[in-house]
Design an enzyme around this catalytic site. Structure first.
Site, short mmCIF file in Angstrom:
data_model
loop_
_atom_site.label_atom_id
_atom_site.label_comp_id
_atom_site.label_asym_id
_atom_site.label_seq_id
_atom_site.Cartn_x
_atom_site.Cartn_y
_atom_site.Cartn_z
N SER A 164 0.64 -1.21 0.36
CA SER A 164 -0.30 -0.13 0.01
C SER A 164 0.78 1.56 0.15
O SER A 164 0.82 1.92 -0.89
CB SER A 164 -1.02 0.35 1.36
OG SER A 164 -0.02 0.02 2.35
N ASP A 165 1.49 1.34 0.53
CA ASP A 165 2.75 2.24 0.66
C ASP A 165 3.15 2.91 -0.82
O ASP A 165 3.25 3.86 -0.94
CB ASP A 165 4.46 2.29 1.42
CG ASP A 165 3.67 1.74 3.09
OD1 ASP A 165 2.54 2.46 3.46
OD2 ASP A 165 4.83 1.53 3.42
#
Length: 368
Positions: A164-165
């Site tokens: 997700s980063d």
């Protein structure tokens, strides 16, 4: 370089914002990292191999560093002066923090209508969970990715990458570049709201067929890319090495099974599922009787999609990576990952040095 002349204020930390702004710095933007007293958290996380931690330099090379306490009147005024002439601001605070500090987009855009603000947060700027803190593992859990990433015991396996980063960083970079392009026509900036949860969930599009079509959870071990296909899994070789078959196109399947004299198994590969077990067993037995070098030579000769299961050190030494010069070395002998965005004209010119804390403090006094 493509982004020469673009001025970026980076108020972010950890991975999403810094990865976005580092990509811009690699391609010519002037990126000023605004750090709180004490510095970015990643200056103090992990191994050091020089003046910086590897973590910090991997996301902050080529930037300038100033230290500002945005609750201090003089420092707040200095920040506003920089924002008045900035093109882009990237921040990763929880929603509402920027407004409390008096640096929200509405406030800054009233002074600088051309400013583009990209706010990356766990859940986005609104909704019932917007004010909640979360890092990648929580988001992988909430999006179903962690539950689908199962080990052989059927339990969730710890992810090797904070997906997700990186996905929110790349969506944010795309959005910033779109906004810069649109500004050429309108003369106006914009506010970009990037939710890490949404960025990750959007990347599940190829595995959501059962859910979107039939409102059910995929059977993880039976699906096309998560264990249900003989030609999309790893196998052990006789020398202890491992390789992954990674191509389910009919030409790959026919080539290998035909070579092994098992063409009758080809129809089993038309759809994923446990009925492919005879194919898995056949391939497992073949690879278990050959070294990686032997198996790899065959797969190359008959043109089958595959890859060696490398360690990270092996990955950095891969001949393809070496041939393209992707791993860079600085004056201290430290290795860095190069920029993955390559232009034929105006290629990136990477500065393999991260700034010392407050190294460019004059910018706070003199401006850009």
């Amino acid at each position: 370089m493509k982004l020469s002349g673009i001025r970026v204020l980076d108020l972010s930390s950890y991975i999403p914002g810094p990865y976005l702004t580092m990509a811009m710095a690699d391609h010519g933007a002037t990126v000023v990292k605004v750090e709180a007293p004490g510095g970015d958290h990643t200056r103090h996380i992990g191994l050091k191999d020089g003046p910086d931690t590897v973590y910090f330099r991997n996301f902050n090379r080529g930037k300038h560093s100033i230290v500002l306490n945005l609750k201090d009147t003089a420092d707040h005024a200095a920040f506003l002066r920089l924002a008045d002439e900035a093109d882009v601001l990237v921040e990763s605070n929880r929603p509402g923090v920027a407004a409390r500090l008096g640096i929200d987009h509405a406030t800054l855009a009233a002074r600088n209508p051309r400013l583009i603000t990209c706010a990356i947060s766990a859940f986005g700027q609104d909704g019932p969970r917007s004010g909640r803190a979360a890092h990648d593992l929580a988001l992988e859990a909430l999006t179903g990715v962690l539950g689908a990433n199962q080990g052989n015991d059927g339990q969730p396996a710890m992810p090797a990458l904070p997906l997700s980063d990186y996905l929110s960083a790349l969506n944010g970079l795309s959005a910033v570049l779109m906004a810069l392009y649109a500004r050429e026509r309108t003369g106006r900036g914009d506010f970009i709201d990037i939710s890490m949860q949404e960025a990750l969930l959007s990347a599940t599009a190829n595995v959501l067929g059962p859910t979107l079509a039939e409102s059910r959870q995929p059977v993880i071990g039976h699906e096309r890319t998560t264990g249900g296909a003989a030609f999309y899994r790893w196998y052990a070789c006789s020398d202890g090495e491992k390789l992954a078959l990674a191509g389910q196109e009919p030409k790959f399947i026919a080539a290998l099974l035909g070579h092994l004299g098992r063409s009758e198994l080809v129809p089993l590969c038309d759809a994923p599922g446990p009925h492919q077990q005879p194919v898995v067993d056949t391939l497992a037995a073949f690879f278990a009787s050959h070294t990686l070098a032997e198996a790899g030579a065959l797969l190359d000769r008959i043109d089958v999609c595959w890859g060696r299961v490398n360690t990270y050190p092996q990955a950095l030494e891969d001949e393809q990576i070496a041939a393209r010069g992707f791993v860079l070395t600085d004056d201290l002998g430290r290795r860095h990952l190069g920029p993955p965005i390559r232009f034929a004209d105006e290629p990136a010119r990477v500065t393999l040095r991260a700034p010392a804390l407050g190294e460019h403090q004059d910018l706070a006094r003199k401006g850009w």
